[in-house]
Design a protein around this motif. Structure first.
Motif, PDB file in Angstrom:
ATOM      1  N   GLY A  47       0.770  -1.234   0.000  1.00  0.00           N
ATOM      2  CA  GLY A  47       0.000   0.000   0.000  1.00  0.00           C
ATOM      3  C   GLY A  47       0.798   1.278   0.000  1.00  0.00           C
ATOM      4  O   GLY A  47       0.212   2.372   0.011  1.00  0.00           O
ATOM      5  N   VAL A  48       2.140   1.197  -0.031  1.00  0.00           N
ATOM      6  CA  VAL A  48       2.947   2.413  -0.112  1.00  0.00           C
ATOM      7  C   VAL A  48       2.774   3.022  -1.505  1.00  0.00           C
ATOM      8  O   VAL A  48       2.732   2.311  -2.510  1.00  0.00           O
ATOM      9  N   GLU A  49       2.663   4.349  -1.568  1.00  0.00           N
ATOM     10  CA  GLU A  49       2.506   5.032  -2.849  1.00  0.00           C
ATOM     11  C   GLU A  49       3.659   4.655  -3.792  1.00  0.00           C
ATOM     12  O   GLU A  49       4.820   4.584  -3.372  1.00  0.00           O
ATOM     13  N   ALA A  50       3.342   4.429  -5.072  1.00  0.00           N
ATOM     14  CA  ALA A  50       4.362   4.075  -6.062  1.00  0.00           C
ATOM     15  C   ALA A  50       5.438   5.155  -6.121  1.00  0.00           C
ATOM     16  O   ALA A  50       5.136   6.350  -6.150  1.00  0.00           O
ATOM     17  N   GLY A  51       6.707   4.732  -6.113  1.00  0.00           N
ATOM     18  CA  GLY A  51       7.820   5.676  -6.157  1.00  0.00           C
ATOM     19  C   GLY A  51       8.130   6.331  -4.842  1.00  0.00           C
ATOM     20  O   GLY A  51       8.959   7.249  -4.781  1.00  0.00           O
ATOM     21  N   ALA A  52       7.488   5.870  -3.760  1.00  0.00           N
ATOM     22  CA  ALA A  52       7.667   6.480  -2.442  1.00  0.00           C
ATOM     23  C   ALA A  52       8.176   5.453  -1.443  1.00  0.00           C
ATOM     24  O   ALA A  52       8.195   4.245  -1.710  1.00  0.00           O
ATOM     25  N   PHE A  53       8.592   5.942  -0.281  1.00  0.00           N
ATOM     26  CA  PHE A  53       8.835   5.070   0.873  1.00  0.00           C
ATOM     27  C   PHE A  53       7.941   5.547   2.012  1.00  0.00           C
ATOM     28  O   PHE A  53       7.398   6.663   1.980  1.00  0.00           O
ATOM     29  N   ARG A  54       7.813   4.719   3.038  1.00  0.00           N
ATOM     30  CA  ARG A  54       6.903   5.038   4.149  1.00  0.00           C
ATOM     31  C   ARG A  54       7.653   5.062   5.471  1.00  0.00           C
ATOM     32  O   ARG A  54       8.514   4.211   5.729  1.00  0.00           O
ATOM     33  N   VAL A  55       7.297   6.036   6.314  1.00  0.00           N
ATOM     34  CA  VAL A  55       7.770   6.095   7.700  1.00  0.00           C
ATOM     35  C   VAL A  55       6.546   5.981   8.608  1.00  0.00           C
ATOM     36  O   VAL A  55       5.600   6.782   8.492  1.00  0.00           O
ATOM     37  N   ILE A  56       6.550   4.989   9.490  1.00  0.00           N
ATOM     38  CA  ILE A  56       5.465   4.801  10.451  1.00  0.00           C
ATOM     39  C   ILE A  56       5.909   5.388  11.784  1.00  0.00           C
ATOM     40  O   ILE A  56       6.957   5.018  12.313  1.00  0.00           O
ATOM     41  N   THR A  57       5.134   6.327  12.320  1.00  0.00           N
ATOM     42  CA  THR A  57       5.486   6.951  13.587  1.00  0.00           C
ATOM     43  C   THR A  57       4.622   6.392  14.718  1.00  0.00           C
ATOM     44  O   THR A  57       3.441   6.122  14.524  1.00  0.00           O
ATOM     45  N   PRO A  58       5.202   6.233  15.915  1.00  0.00           N
ATOM     46  CA  PRO A  58       4.467   5.701  17.056  1.00  0.00           C
ATOM     47  C   PRO A  58       3.680   6.798  17.772  1.00  0.00           C
ATOM     48  O   PRO A  58       3.676   7.965  17.352  1.00  0.00           O
ATOM     49  N   SER A  59       3.079   6.436  18.871  1.00  0.00           N
ATOM     50  CA  SER A  59       2.387   7.408  19.703  1.00  0.00           C
ATOM     51  C   SER A  59       3.406   8.308  20.403  1.00  0.00           C
ATOM     52  O   SER A  59       4.435   7.841  20.882  1.00  0.00           O
ATOM     53  N   PHE A  60       3.134   9.616  20.448  1.00  0.00           N
ATOM     54  CA  PHE A  60       3.967  10.546  21.202  1.00  0.00           C
ATOM     55  C   PHE A  60       3.153  11.813  21.462  1.00  0.00           C
ATOM     56  O   PHE A  60       2.127  12.061  20.822  1.00  0.00           O
ATOM     57  N   THR A  61       3.619  12.602  22.412  1.00  0.00           N
ATOM     58  CA  THR A  61       2.981  13.872  22.737  1.00  0.00           C
ATOM     59  C   THR A  61       3.998  14.987  22.541  1.00  0.00           C
ATOM     60  O   THR A  61       5.081  14.965  23.136  1.00  0.00           O
ATOM     61  N   ALA A  62       3.675  15.966  21.687  1.00  0.00           N
ATOM     62  CA  ALA A  62       4.583  17.092  21.436  1.00  0.00           C
ATOM     63  C   ALA A  62       4.351  18.203  22.461  1.00  0.00           C
ATOM     64  O   ALA A  62       3.220  18.376  22.926  1.00  0.00           O
ATOM     65  N   PRO A  63       5.393  19.029  22.771  1.00  0.00           N
ATOM     66  CA  PRO A  63       6.774  18.856  22.308  1.00  0.00           C
ATOM     67  C   PRO A  63       7.508  17.767  23.077  1.00  0.00           C
ATOM     68  O   PRO A  63       7.025  17.394  24.140  1.00  0.00           O
ATOM     69  N   PRO A  64       8.660  17.280  22.571  1.00  0.00           N
ATOM     70  CA  PRO A  64       9.304  17.722  21.343  1.00  0.00           C
ATOM     71  C   PRO A  64       8.531  17.291  20.095  1.00  0.00           C
ATOM     72  O   PRO A  64       7.645  16.444  20.174  1.00  0.00           O
ATOM     73  N   TYR A  65       8.922  17.900  18.983  1.00  0.00           N
ATOM     74  CA  TYR A  65       8.327  17.577  17.692  1.00  0.00           C
ATOM     75  C   TYR A  65       9.266  16.643  16.939  1.00  0.00           C
ATOM     76  O   TYR A  65      10.456  16.528  17.261  1.00  0.00           O
ATOM     77  N   TYR A  66       8.722  16.004  15.907  1.00  0.00           N
ATOM     78  CA  TYR A  66       9.538  15.092  15.107  1.00  0.00           C
ATOM     79  C   TYR A  66       9.318  15.381  13.621  1.00  0.00           C
ATOM     80  O   TYR A  66       8.179  15.446  13.155  1.00  0.00           O
TER      81      TYR A  66
END
Length: 223
Positions: free
Chosen positions: A121-140
């Protein structure tokens, strides 16, 4: 052996100029505003006086990047501090049976990116980053990183949302402009790309020779 994309710059103006290099922002899905960083910056004297040229080299290997930041991105400031990178492949076109390693999962404590794996399901020509649960700040910040003259730099990015998938489709277009944006500094892509030199490597070229002419115009030659 990995492929290098090379930009060679000559300064034909009488005064020493400072040049910086940056990439066209990737196409993102699953994120908000897209930001760009300067990738490299260096001063260069007049070519006839010094014989000097400036060489910028980018490894064609794609990298996913994550970076911790104390605030939202601000033009002219560093985009963040602690960072992690992971070599990654791009998803194939629809209908392909190949299964490249096109997805990586981020961790926050410690900051990192897991080994790339195939993800449907990753968009063609792209890569995917999966981020976990977090509360900002800090930001990512998550996005596309490149290896520039041997150093990995976050090229363009979005601010990550918790528990989210961000697909990033890199574009092999690089720009040269005069100015003082140092490596890793957030810049205004639209303003900086106006009246700049474009090195478009999307057609399979690997070298672009760029000259800043005496009248302020640019000349480029791909090979």
């Amino acid at each position: 052996m990995s492929t290098l994309l090379t930009i060679n710059v000559k300064n034909l103006q009488s005064q020493t100029q400072k040049f910086f290099f940056f990439q066209e922002p990737a196409v993102y899905s699953g994120g908000g505003d897209v930001y760009s960083n300067s990738l490299y910056s260096q001063s260069l004297g007049n070519y006839n006086d010094t014989g000097g040229e400036l060489t910028f080299q980018v490894n064609l290997q794609y990298y996913a990047g994550i970076q911790e930041a104390s605030s939202v991105p601000v033009v002219g400031n560093s985009s963040g501090y602690s960072s992690a990178w992971r070599a990654i492949d791009l998803a194939p076109a629809s209908g392909s049976t190949s299964q490249p390693s096109d997805c990586t999962t981020a961790t926050i404590s410690p900051l990192g990116l897991g080994a790339a794996q195939y993800e449907e399901g990753v968009e063609a020509g792209a890569f995917r980053v999966i981020t976990p649960s977090f509360t900002a700040p800090p930001y990512y910040n998550v996005g596309s990183a490149v290896s520039v003259n041997g150093t990995i730099v976050l090229s363009n990015f979005v601010q990550a949302n918790p528990m989210n998938n961000t697909d990033c489709q890199p574009i092999l277009k690089y720009y040269v402009q005069t100015g003082t944006y140092t490596q890793g500094t957030v810049m205004n892509f639209t303003a900086s790309s106006t009246n700049s030199a474009l090195a478009d490597f999307t057609g399979g070229y690997t070298v672009c020779n760029v000259s800043l002419n005496a009248d302020g115009s640019w000349s480029t030659q791909l090979q």
